[in-house]
Design an enzyme around this catalytic site. Sequence first.
Site, mmCIF file in Angstrom:
data_model
loop_
_atom_site.group_PDB
_atom_site.id
_atom_site.type_symbol
_atom_site.label_atom_id
_atom_site.label_comp_id
_atom_site.label_asym_id
_atom_site.label_seq_id
_atom_site.Cartn_x
_atom_site.Cartn_y
_atom_site.Cartn_z
ATOM 1 C CG HIS A 24 -15.021 -96.406 32.114
ATOM 2 N ND1 HIS A 24 -15.340 -97.661 32.086
ATOM 3 C CD2 HIS A 24 -16.076 -95.759 32.657
ATOM 4 C CE1 HIS A 24 -16.651 -97.830 32.832
ATOM 5 N NE2 HIS A 24 -17.025 -96.606 32.887
ATOM 6 C CD GLU A 25 -16.541 -92.288 33.818
ATOM 7 O OE1 GLU A 25 -17.491 -92.124 33.584
ATOM 8 O OE2 GLU A 25 -16.498 -93.298 34.906
ATOM 9 C CG HIS A 28 -20.337 -94.136 30.353
ATOM 10 N ND1 HIS A 28 -20.891 -95.243 30.258
ATOM 11 C CD2 HIS A 28 -19.580 -94.326 31.526
ATOM 12 C CE1 HIS A 28 -20.694 -96.233 31.005
ATOM 13 N NE2 HIS A 28 -19.822 -95.793 31.657
#
Length: 453
Positions: A24-25, A28
């Site tokens: 998920h990170e 980003h």
Amino acid sequence: MTALLYLLGVVLFVGAILVSIGLHELGHMIPAKKFGGKVTQYFIGFGPTVWSRQVGETEYGVKAIPLGGYVKIVGMLPPGAEQLGETVVDADGNTATMVRKSNTGMFTQLISDARAAEWELVQHEDEDRLFYKMASWKKIVVMAGGPSVNILIAFLLFLGIYATYGQRTIEPDAGAPVIDSVSVCVIPYEEGARECEPSDPRSPAYEAGLRPGDTVTSFNGVSVTGWDQLRTLIRDNAGGEAVIGYERDGEQLSGTTSTTVQARPTSETDVTLTQVGFLGVTPTSHLEVVRGGPIFTLQQMGEMAKDTVTALVTLPVKVFDVAKAIVGLEERAADSPISIVGGGRIAGEVTSAESFPLMEKSVFLLSLIAGFNFFIGVFNFVPLLPLDGGHIASAAWEWIRRGWARLRRRPDPGYVDAAKLLPVAYVVASALLVMGVVLIVADLVVPMSLGIQ
């Protein structure tokens, strides 16, 4: 051996969720760096740092509390009014933009403090790399990258399950319903499958004389042709009188009883409990397997999305009910939300269950991991700070506002100041923290169980 299998299930589930958080990170960080942004930190977890390593301008690491993660992108908040910013030179001759703090009110102070903390990291050479200066569409891509990765993980896991194992459901046999089993007593749905106790009331079906093998032909004078029809008639009857026609060994018989009202799942796919009429019979059924590819998977996930949105709307109420269950005011509902702790316990329960074949265990664990990822992805798209959806909404509004100004040949209205929404972000973050703590405590004190051996 059972304890080791239980531990294995917990470790596999928690490990998979931590990997999902890390991905998920990355969702980003990768586009942020691709668009020229400066990412100073990439961490899995919160709290004290357990391990970290500096690679280039980014510090990668793991923190002690594995309940999330974050990436630090420089310049998320604009400096605000121009007069609040000033350029300073440190002892080494480096220049940086500092934002002076304001003391004109509580909310203003919160915003000012956040700006000041943000701009302490900004060096003069970072001016063209600040996140708030990115094109609006780039900001949307960066912030949507994280939850999109979770949804992609869920899609790939569900696709693998549906394409090989398939979607398996127990479907009632066609035609007039033949009774497979009759409940001797009425047991609350929340208590799962257990033996009847002397204090349990007899079920309406047992009192009416129904037995396995009987074919139900009518209900309150309505001719019955299928199980779905009979189920609807029973549920709609609430606590009313029920005259049931049935066939046994070629003989037409009839029994009279009164259905009782019980909290039951709304449907096979919606586990929300509603008060409905209850008779106490199950029909003969068969296993139905449906396999499919990407389109089928997307269709199933579309239905999941509807259920997830409904769950998000009712989440505060359900968490409040969980809090009441913690202090013993009521039983914990079978459809109550769970935390990562509860997910780990369920994974351990399934992995250590002797009655589950290895294939079913594997599919269940993969489905559980996929379900958590899907929920995390959809949840993060909620348009409220500090969730990713809040930043997406802010960037989208900036894009619309600037586009509208260009169409009207008006001056550029500038960047949308997300800092002004920080008071809302603090309230939302506090609510999420409280709900998270309540669910974790509940999963330790009044845990959910599938009731399998």
